[in-house]
Write an enzyme that holds these catalytic residues in place. Structure first.
Site, PDB file in Angstrom:
ATOM      1  N   ARG A   1      -9.721   0.836   8.854  1.00  0.00           N
ATOM      2  CA  ARG A   1      -9.243  -0.515   9.160  1.00  0.00           C
ATOM      3  C   ARG A   1     -10.274  -1.337   9.927  1.00  0.00           C
ATOM      4  O   ARG A   1     -10.012  -2.482  10.265  1.00  0.00           O
ATOM      5  CB  ARG A   1      -7.999  -0.393  10.002  1.00  0.00           C
ATOM      6  CG  ARG A   1      -6.731  -0.838   9.308  1.00  0.00           C
ATOM      7  CD  ARG A   1      -5.631  -0.675  10.311  1.00  0.00           C
ATOM      8  NE  ARG A   1      -4.416  -1.326   9.999  1.00  0.00           N
ATOM      9  CZ  ARG A   1      -3.380  -0.749   9.401  1.00  0.00           C
ATOM     10  NH1 ARG A   1      -3.458   0.482   8.973  1.00  0.00           N
ATOM     11  NH2 ARG A   1      -2.267  -1.419   9.264  1.00  0.00           N
TER      12      ARG A   1
ATOM     13  N   LYS B   1       0.835  -1.212   0.000  1.00  0.00           N
ATOM     14  CA  LYS B   1       0.000   0.000   0.000  1.00  0.00           C
ATOM     15  C   LYS B   1       0.871   1.265   0.000  1.00  0.00           C
ATOM     16  O   LYS B   1       0.662   2.165  -0.807  1.00  0.00           O
ATOM     17  CB  LYS B   1      -0.920   0.030   1.243  1.00  0.00           C
ATOM     18  CG  LYS B   1      -1.879  -1.142   1.341  1.00  0.00           C
ATOM     19  CD  LYS B   1      -2.786  -1.018   2.556  1.00  0.00           C
ATOM     20  CE  LYS B   1      -2.072  -1.052   3.891  1.00  0.00           C
ATOM     21  NZ  LYS B   1      -1.362  -2.324   4.193  1.00  0.00           N
TER      22      LYS B   1
ATOM     23  N   ARG C   1      -0.541  -9.249  13.338  1.00  0.00           N
ATOM     24  CA  ARG C   1      -1.115  -8.222  12.456  1.00  0.00           C
ATOM     25  C   ARG C   1      -1.953  -8.864  11.356  1.00  0.00           C
ATOM     26  O   ARG C   1      -2.990  -8.318  10.955  1.00  0.00           O
ATOM     27  CB  ARG C   1      -0.005  -7.352  11.871  1.00  0.00           C
ATOM     28  CG  ARG C   1       0.533  -6.354  12.906  1.00  0.00           C
ATOM     29  CD  ARG C   1       1.904  -5.820  12.546  1.00  0.00           C
ATOM     30  NE  ARG C   1       1.923  -5.061  11.325  1.00  0.00           N
ATOM     31  CZ  ARG C   1       3.024  -4.872  10.574  1.00  0.00           C
ATOM     32  NH1 ARG C   1       4.169  -5.405  10.930  1.00  0.00           N
ATOM     33  NH2 ARG C   1       2.963  -4.145   9.496  1.00  0.00           N
TER      34      ARG C   1
ATOM     35  N   ARG D   1      11.084  -1.456  11.233  1.00  0.00           N
ATOM     36  CA  ARG D   1       9.980  -1.200  12.162  1.00  0.00           C
ATOM     37  C   ARG D   1       9.947  -2.301  13.205  1.00  0.00           C
ATOM     38  O   ARG D   1      10.021  -3.478  12.860  1.00  0.00           O
ATOM     39  CB  ARG D   1       8.655  -1.193  11.384  1.00  0.00           C
ATOM     40  CG  ARG D   1       8.399   0.134  10.712  1.00  0.00           C
ATOM     41  CD  ARG D   1       7.216   0.100   9.806  1.00  0.00           C
ATOM     42  NE  ARG D   1       6.032  -0.536  10.377  1.00  0.00           N
ATOM     43  CZ  ARG D   1       4.869  -0.568   9.759  1.00  0.00           C
ATOM     44  NH1 ARG D   1       4.725  -0.031   8.569  1.00  0.00           N
ATOM     45  NH2 ARG D   1       3.835  -1.165  10.321  1.00  0.00           N
TER      46      ARG D   1
ATOM     47  N   ARG E   1      11.776  -5.765   5.160  1.00  0.00           N
ATOM     48  CA  ARG E   1      11.428  -4.343   4.959  1.00  0.00           C
ATOM     49  C   ARG E   1      12.341  -3.416   5.751  1.00  0.00           C
ATOM     50  O   ARG E   1      12.482  -3.557   6.958  1.00  0.00           O
ATOM     51  CB  ARG E   1       9.966  -4.108   5.349  1.00  0.00           C
ATOM     52  CG  ARG E   1       9.619  -2.612   5.407  1.00  0.00           C
ATOM     53  CD  ARG E   1       8.156  -2.325   5.250  1.00  0.00           C
ATOM     54  NE  ARG E   1       7.370  -2.704   6.401  1.00  0.00           N
ATOM     55  CZ  ARG E   1       6.061  -2.538   6.481  1.00  0.00           C
ATOM     56  NH1 ARG E   1       5.398  -2.009   5.473  1.00  0.00           N
ATOM     57  NH2 ARG E   1       5.406  -2.924   7.561  1.00  0.00           N
TER      58      ARG E   1
HETATM   59  P1  ADP Z   1       2.260  -1.794   3.283  1.00  0.00           P
HETATM   60  O1  ADP Z   1       2.255  -0.282   3.237  1.00  0.00           O
HETATM   61  O2  ADP Z   1       1.044  -2.399   2.641  1.00  0.00           O
HETATM   62  O3  ADP Z   1       2.512  -2.333   4.647  1.00  0.00           O
HETATM   63  P2  ADP Z   1       4.859  -1.602   1.894  1.00  0.00           P
HETATM   64  O4  ADP Z   1       4.599  -0.745   0.700  1.00  0.00           O
HETATM   65  O5  ADP Z   1       5.584  -1.011   3.032  1.00  0.00           O
HETATM   66  O6  ADP Z   1       3.483  -2.293   2.368  1.00  0.00           O
HETATM   67  O7  ADP Z   1       5.645  -2.917   1.377  1.00  0.00           O
HETATM   68  C1  ADP Z   1       6.076  -3.938   2.290  1.00  0.00           C
HETATM   69  C2  ADP Z   1       7.461  -4.456   1.877  1.00  0.00           C
HETATM   70  O8  ADP Z   1       7.359  -5.163   0.643  1.00  0.00           O
HETATM   71  C3  ADP Z   1       8.481  -3.346   1.644  1.00  0.00           C
HETATM   72  O9  ADP Z   1       9.751  -3.783   2.063  1.00  0.00           O
HETATM   73  C4  ADP Z   1       8.428  -3.118   0.139  1.00  0.00           C
HETATM   74  O10 ADP Z   1       9.654  -2.607  -0.366  1.00  0.00           O
HETATM   75  C5  ADP Z   1       8.133  -4.514  -0.384  1.00  0.00           C
HETATM   76  N1  ADP Z   1       7.299  -4.520  -1.591  1.00  0.00           N
HETATM   77  C6  ADP Z   1       6.319  -3.651  -1.936  1.00  0.00           C
HETATM   78  N2  ADP Z   1       5.748  -3.991  -3.116  1.00  0.00           N
HETATM   79  C7  ADP Z   1       6.383  -5.126  -3.531  1.00  0.00           C
HETATM   80  C8  ADP Z   1       6.232  -5.995  -4.689  1.00  0.00           C
HETATM   81  N3  ADP Z   1       5.317  -5.758  -5.636  1.00  0.00           N
HETATM   82  N4  ADP Z   1       7.043  -7.075  -4.749  1.00  0.00           N
HETATM   83  C9  ADP Z   1       7.967  -7.341  -3.800  1.00  0.00           C
HETATM   84  N5  ADP Z   1       8.149  -6.563  -2.698  1.00  0.00           N
HETATM   85  C10 ADP Z   1       7.370  -5.473  -2.541  1.00  0.00           C
HETATM   86  P1  ADP Z   2       0.913  -1.937   7.742  1.00  0.00           P
HETATM   87  O1  ADP Z   2       2.233  -1.733   7.107  1.00  0.00           O
HETATM   88  O2  ADP Z   2       0.805  -3.142   8.589  1.00  0.00           O
HETATM   89  O3  ADP Z   2      -0.225  -1.858   6.811  1.00  0.00           O
HETATM   90  P2  ADP Z   2       0.608   0.641   9.136  1.00  0.00           P
HETATM   91  O4  ADP Z   2       1.879   1.355   8.996  1.00  0.00           O
HETATM   92  O5  ADP Z   2      -0.535   1.089   8.291  1.00  0.00           O
HETATM   93  O6  ADP Z   2       0.863  -0.905   8.920  1.00  0.00           O
HETATM   94  O7  ADP Z   2       0.121   0.635  10.650  1.00  0.00           O
HETATM   95  C1  ADP Z   2       0.991   0.281  11.717  1.00  0.00           C
HETATM   96  C2  ADP Z   2       0.196   0.176  13.014  1.00  0.00           C
HETATM   97  O8  ADP Z   2      -0.446   1.431  13.304  1.00  0.00           O
HETATM   98  C3  ADP Z   2      -0.945  -0.836  12.994  1.00  0.00           C
HETATM   99  O9  ADP Z   2      -0.497  -2.144  13.305  1.00  0.00           O
HETATM  100  C4  ADP Z   2      -1.873  -0.254  14.068  1.00  0.00           C
HETATM  101  O10 ADP Z   2      -1.389  -0.533  15.375  1.00  0.00           O
HETATM  102  C5  ADP Z   2      -1.744   1.231  13.853  1.00  0.00           C
HETATM  103  N1  ADP Z   2      -2.753   1.776  12.910  1.00  0.00           N
HETATM  104  C6  ADP Z   2      -2.509   2.360  11.705  1.00  0.00           C
HETATM  105  N2  ADP Z   2      -3.654   2.740  11.115  1.00  0.00           N
HETATM  106  C7  ADP Z   2      -4.654   2.389  11.954  1.00  0.00           C
HETATM  107  C8  ADP Z   2      -6.084   2.487  11.903  1.00  0.00           C
HETATM  108  N3  ADP Z   2      -6.721   3.039  10.847  1.00  0.00           N
HETATM  109  N4  ADP Z   2      -6.785   2.012  12.960  1.00  0.00           N
HETATM  110  C9  ADP Z   2      -6.180   1.455  14.025  1.00  0.00           C
HETATM  111  N5  ADP Z   2      -4.847   1.314  14.128  1.00  0.00           N
HETATM  112  C10 ADP Z   2      -4.078   1.772  13.111  1.00  0.00           C
END
Ligand code: ADP
Ligand code: ADP
Length: 213
Positions: free
Chosen positions: A88, A13, A171, A160, A127
Protein backbone atom coordinates in the site's frame (compact mmCIF):
# COMPACT_ATOMS: atom_id res chain seq x y z
CA UNK A 1 -0.08 -17.72 -10.24
CA UNK A 2 1.21 -14.85 -8.05
CA UNK A 3 -0.79 -11.62 -8.04
CA UNK A 4 -1.24 -8.31 -6.26
CA UNK A 5 -4.68 -6.64 -6.23
CA UNK A 6 -4.63 -2.85 -6.22
CA UNK A 7 -7.49 -0.38 -6.01
CA UNK A 8 -9.10 2.16 -3.71
CA UNK A 9 -11.05 1.04 -0.64
CA UNK A 10 -14.32 -0.52 -1.77
CA UNK A 11 -13.20 -1.17 -5.35
CA UNK A 12 -14.01 -4.86 -4.99
CA UNK A 13 -10.57 -6.32 -4.23
CA UNK A 14 -11.86 -8.63 -1.50
CA UNK A 15 -14.95 -9.71 -3.45
CA UNK A 16 -12.90 -10.62 -6.52
CA UNK A 17 -9.90 -12.06 -4.66
CA UNK A 18 -12.05 -14.59 -2.78
CA UNK A 19 -13.56 -15.67 -6.09
CA UNK A 20 -10.33 -15.85 -8.09
CA UNK A 21 -8.48 -17.68 -5.29
CA UNK A 22 -11.17 -20.38 -5.32
CA UNK A 23 -11.18 -20.56 -9.11
CA UNK A 24 -7.38 -20.95 -9.35
CA UNK A 25 -6.77 -22.87 -6.12
CA UNK A 26 -4.41 -20.23 -4.73
CA UNK A 27 -4.15 -18.41 -1.40
CA UNK A 28 -5.99 -15.14 -0.74
CA UNK A 29 -4.09 -13.01 1.74
CA UNK A 30 -5.83 -9.85 2.95
CA UNK A 31 -3.74 -7.68 5.26
CA UNK A 32 -6.94 -5.86 6.32
CA UNK A 33 -8.47 -9.18 7.45
CA UNK A 34 -5.27 -10.17 9.24
CA UNK A 35 -5.16 -6.83 11.07
CA UNK A 36 -8.87 -6.94 12.02
CA UNK A 37 -8.31 -10.44 13.41
CA UNK A 38 -5.33 -9.16 15.44
CA UNK A 39 -7.42 -6.28 16.80
CA UNK A 40 -10.26 -8.66 17.72
CA UNK A 41 -7.85 -10.99 19.53
CA UNK A 42 -6.11 -8.11 21.32
CA UNK A 43 -2.60 -9.19 20.19
CA UNK A 44 0.40 -6.83 20.38
CA UNK A 45 0.03 -6.18 16.64
CA UNK A 46 -3.68 -5.52 17.08
CA UNK A 47 -3.07 -3.02 19.88
CA UNK A 48 -0.55 -1.14 17.75
CA UNK A 49 -2.76 -1.17 14.62
CA UNK A 50 -6.15 -0.30 16.16
CA UNK A 51 -5.85 3.51 16.32
CA UNK A 52 -4.53 3.85 12.77
CA UNK A 53 -7.30 1.66 11.39
CA UNK A 54 -10.07 3.52 13.23
CA UNK A 55 -8.85 6.79 11.72
CA UNK A 56 -8.51 5.28 8.24
CA UNK A 57 -4.74 5.82 8.24
CA UNK A 58 -2.16 3.22 7.23
CA UNK A 59 -0.38 1.24 9.92
CA UNK A 60 3.43 1.66 9.82
CA UNK A 61 5.23 -0.23 7.02
CA UNK A 62 7.43 -2.12 9.49
CA UNK A 63 4.44 -3.83 11.13
CA UNK A 64 2.90 -4.96 7.89
CA UNK A 65 6.08 -6.04 6.09
CA UNK A 66 6.86 -8.34 9.04
CA UNK A 67 3.47 -10.00 8.64
CA UNK A 68 4.08 -10.82 4.98
CA UNK A 69 7.64 -11.94 5.70
CA UNK A 70 6.28 -14.46 8.24
CA UNK A 71 3.80 -15.84 5.69
CA UNK A 72 6.54 -16.30 3.08
CA UNK A 73 8.90 -17.90 5.62
CA UNK A 74 6.14 -20.32 6.68
CA UNK A 75 5.77 -21.39 3.02
CA UNK A 76 2.13 -20.27 2.93
CA UNK A 77 2.52 -18.55 -0.44
CA UNK A 78 4.39 -21.35 -2.22
CA UNK A 79 1.52 -22.59 -4.39
CA UNK A 80 0.36 -19.21 -5.65
CA UNK A 81 -1.25 -16.18 -4.04
CA UNK A 82 -3.32 -13.02 -4.31
CA UNK A 83 -2.15 -10.21 -2.05
CA UNK A 84 -5.17 -8.03 -1.26
CA UNK A 85 -4.40 -4.72 0.45
CA UNK A 86 -0.63 -5.15 0.31
CA UNK A 87 1.53 -3.40 -0.78
CA UNK A 88 0.00 0.00 0.00
CA UNK A 89 3.07 2.24 -0.13
CA UNK A 90 6.08 2.35 -2.46
CA UNK A 91 8.43 1.20 0.37
CA UNK A 92 6.11 -1.80 0.93
CA UNK A 93 6.24 -2.61 -2.80
CA UNK A 94 10.05 -2.40 -2.72
CA UNK A 95 10.19 -4.66 0.34
CA UNK A 96 7.87 -7.14 -1.35
CA UNK A 97 10.14 -7.27 -4.41
CA UNK A 98 13.15 -7.97 -2.17
CA UNK A 99 11.33 -10.70 -0.22
CA UNK A 100 10.09 -12.37 -3.41
CA UNK A 101 13.50 -12.23 -5.09
CA UNK A 102 15.14 -13.79 -2.03
CA UNK A 103 12.67 -16.67 -2.22
CA UNK A 104 12.84 -16.94 -6.03
CA UNK A 105 9.16 -16.08 -6.45
CA UNK A 106 7.97 -14.04 -9.46
CA UNK A 107 5.07 -11.61 -9.30
CA UNK A 108 3.11 -12.06 -12.53
CA UNK A 109 0.62 -9.20 -12.41
CA UNK A 110 -0.59 -6.27 -10.36
CA UNK A 111 -4.32 -6.04 -11.11
CA UNK A 112 -5.75 -2.56 -10.61
CA UNK A 113 -9.54 -2.36 -10.11
CA UNK A 114 -10.52 1.21 -11.03
CA UNK A 115 -13.60 2.80 -9.40
CA UNK A 116 -14.65 6.48 -9.03
CA UNK A 117 -14.82 8.27 -5.65
CA UNK A 118 -18.62 8.66 -5.65
CA UNK A 119 -19.19 4.98 -6.29
CA UNK A 120 -16.80 4.13 -3.44
CA UNK A 121 -18.58 6.25 -0.86
CA UNK A 122 -21.88 4.70 -1.92
CA UNK A 123 -20.57 1.14 -1.83
CA UNK A 124 -18.88 1.39 1.54
CA UNK A 125 -21.91 2.94 3.21
CA UNK A 126 -23.77 -0.23 2.13
CA UNK A 127 -21.05 -2.78 2.96
CA UNK A 128 -21.86 -5.55 5.44
CA UNK A 129 -19.84 -8.69 5.98
CA UNK A 130 -19.94 -12.07 7.69
CA UNK A 131 -17.62 -12.14 10.73
CA UNK A 132 -17.33 -15.93 10.39
CA UNK A 133 -16.54 -16.56 6.70
CA UNK A 134 -15.65 -12.94 5.64
CA UNK A 135 -18.02 -12.94 2.65
CA UNK A 136 -19.12 -9.39 1.80
CA UNK A 137 -22.64 -8.16 0.97
CA UNK A 138 -23.91 -4.83 -0.25
CA UNK A 139 -27.14 -2.87 0.04
CA UNK A 140 -28.64 -2.55 -2.49
CA UNK A 141 -26.25 -4.25 -4.97
CA UNK A 142 -25.83 -7.69 -3.37
CA UNK A 143 -28.23 -8.40 -0.51
CA UNK A 144 -28.29 -11.64 1.51
CA UNK A 145 -31.27 -13.98 1.02
CA UNK A 146 -32.41 -13.45 4.60
CA UNK A 147 -32.24 -9.96 6.08
CA UNK A 148 -29.06 -9.37 8.08
CA UNK A 149 -27.65 -12.93 8.05
CA UNK A 150 -24.98 -14.71 5.99
CA UNK A 151 -26.19 -16.98 3.15
CA UNK A 152 -23.39 -19.47 3.86
CA UNK A 153 -23.44 -19.96 7.61
CA UNK A 154 -26.33 -17.92 9.02
CA UNK A 155 -24.03 -15.66 11.11
CA UNK A 156 -25.33 -12.16 11.89
CA UNK A 157 -23.78 -9.66 9.45
CA UNK A 158 -21.74 -6.73 10.79
CA UNK A 159 -20.33 -3.43 9.50
CA UNK A 160 -16.76 -2.15 9.67
CA UNK A 161 -16.29 0.89 11.93
CA UNK A 162 -14.02 2.47 9.29
CA UNK A 163 -16.83 2.44 6.70
CA UNK A 164 -18.39 5.56 8.23
CA UNK A 165 -18.39 8.34 5.58
CA UNK A 166 -15.86 10.64 7.31
CA UNK A 167 -13.35 7.83 7.69
CA UNK A 168 -13.99 6.66 4.12
CA UNK A 169 -13.10 10.17 2.84
CA UNK A 170 -9.80 9.99 4.73
CA UNK A 171 -9.10 6.48 3.39
CA UNK A 172 -9.61 7.83 -0.14
CA UNK A 173 -7.15 10.68 0.51
CA UNK A 174 -4.66 8.21 1.97
CA UNK A 175 -5.08 5.99 -1.11
CA UNK A 176 -4.34 8.87 -3.45
CA UNK A 177 -1.32 10.12 -1.54
CA UNK A 178 0.31 6.91 -0.38
CA UNK A 179 -0.97 4.01 -2.48
CA UNK A 180 -1.61 5.40 -5.97
CA UNK A 181 2.14 5.90 -6.66
CA UNK A 182 2.41 2.09 -6.64
CA UNK A 183 0.46 2.05 -9.91
CA UNK A 184 3.43 3.72 -11.62
CA UNK A 185 5.83 1.43 -9.76
CA UNK A 186 4.21 -1.66 -11.36
CA UNK A 187 3.59 0.13 -14.67
CA UNK A 188 7.35 0.67 -14.88
CA UNK A 189 7.85 -3.05 -14.29
CA UNK A 190 5.34 -3.74 -17.12
CA UNK A 191 3.09 -5.91 -14.94
CA UNK A 192 0.23 -3.47 -14.26
CA UNK A 193 -3.16 -4.59 -15.66
CA UNK A 194 -6.18 -2.32 -15.23
CA UNK A 195 -9.79 -3.49 -15.17
CA UNK A 196 -12.99 -1.42 -14.96
CA UNK A 197 -14.48 -1.92 -11.51
CA UNK A 198 -17.82 -0.28 -12.26
CA UNK A 199 -19.47 -3.29 -13.84
CA UNK A 200 -21.43 -6.13 -12.25
CA UNK A 201 -19.25 -8.37 -10.02
CA UNK A 202 -19.58 -11.15 -12.66
CA UNK A 203 -18.27 -8.88 -15.41
CA UNK A 204 -15.42 -7.58 -13.25
CA UNK A 205 -14.48 -11.21 -12.64
CA UNK A 206 -14.51 -11.94 -16.39
CA UNK A 207 -12.29 -8.91 -17.02
CA UNK A 208 -9.84 -10.11 -14.37
CA UNK A 209 -9.73 -13.62 -15.88
CA UNK A 210 -8.92 -12.04 -19.24
CA UNK A 211 -5.93 -10.10 -17.90
CA UNK A 212 -4.47 -12.83 -15.69
CA UNK A 213 -4.95 -15.57 -18.29
P1 ADP B 1 -12.36 -3.81 -1.13
O1 ADP B 1 -11.84 -5.16 -0.67
O2 ADP B 1 -11.64 -3.30 -2.35
O3 ADP B 1 -12.41 -2.81 -0.03
P2 ADP B 1 -15.00 -5.12 -1.28
O4 ADP B 1 -14.79 -6.33 -2.13
O5 ADP B 1 -15.15 -5.31 0.17
O6 ADP B 1 -13.87 -4.02 -1.62
O7 ADP B 1 -16.30 -4.35 -1.86
C1 ADP B 1 -16.80 -3.15 -1.25
C2 ADP B 1 -18.33 -3.17 -1.25
O8 ADP B 1 -18.81 -3.05 -2.59
C3 ADP B 1 -18.93 -4.46 -0.69
O9 ADP B 1 -20.11 -4.16 0.01
C4 ADP B 1 -19.20 -5.29 -1.94
O10 ADP B 1 -20.26 -6.21 -1.74
C5 ADP B 1 -19.55 -4.22 -2.96
N1 ADP B 1 -19.12 -4.56 -4.33
C6 ADP B 1 -18.03 -5.27 -4.71
N2 ADP B 1 -17.95 -5.35 -6.06
C7 ADP B 1 -19.02 -4.67 -6.55
C8 ADP B 1 -19.49 -4.37 -7.90
N3 ADP B 1 -18.84 -4.79 -8.98
N4 ADP B 1 -20.61 -3.61 -8.00
C9 ADP B 1 -21.28 -3.17 -6.91
N5 ADP B 1 -20.89 -3.42 -5.63
C10 ADP B 1 -19.77 -4.14 -5.43
P1 ADP C 1 -10.01 -1.49 2.16
O1 ADP C 1 -11.30 -2.22 2.19
O2 ADP C 1 -10.11 -0.05 2.46
O3 ADP C 1 -9.21 -1.72 0.95
P2 ADP C 1 -8.48 -3.10 4.10
O4 ADP C 1 -9.42 -4.05 4.70
O5 ADP C 1 -7.52 -3.61 3.09
O6 ADP C 1 -9.30 -1.88 3.50
O7 ADP C 1 -7.64 -2.34 5.22
C1 ADP C 1 -8.27 -1.76 6.36
C2 ADP C 1 -7.24 -0.94 7.14
O8 ADP C 1 -6.16 -1.79 7.57
C3 ADP C 1 -6.57 0.18 6.36
O9 ADP C 1 -7.34 1.37 6.37
C4 ADP C 1 -5.25 0.32 7.13
O10 ADP C 1 -5.44 1.02 8.35
C5 ADP C 1 -4.91 -1.10 7.48
N1 ADP C 1 -4.06 -1.77 6.46
C6 ADP C 1 -4.40 -2.85 5.71
N2 ADP C 1 -3.40 -3.20 4.89
C7 ADP C 1 -2.39 -2.32 5.12
C8 ADP C 1 -1.09 -2.13 4.56
N3 ADP C 1 -0.60 -2.93 3.59
N4 ADP C 1 -0.34 -1.11 5.05
C9 ADP C 1 -0.79 -0.29 6.02
N5 ADP C 1 -2.02 -0.40 6.57
C10 ADP C 1 -2.82 -1.40 6.13
Amino acid sequence: MNLVFLGPPGSGKGTQAVRLAKNKGIVHLSTGDLLREAVKNGTELGKKADGYMKAGDLVPDSLIVGLIEDKIAAGDLKSGFILDGFPRTVPQAESLNEMLQKNEITLEKAVLIAVSDNEIVQRLSGRWFCPTCQVTYNYPANVPKNEGVCDHDGAKLVRRPDDEEKVVRNRLEVYKKQTQPIEDFYRNESILAEVKGEQTPDNVFKSILEVVG
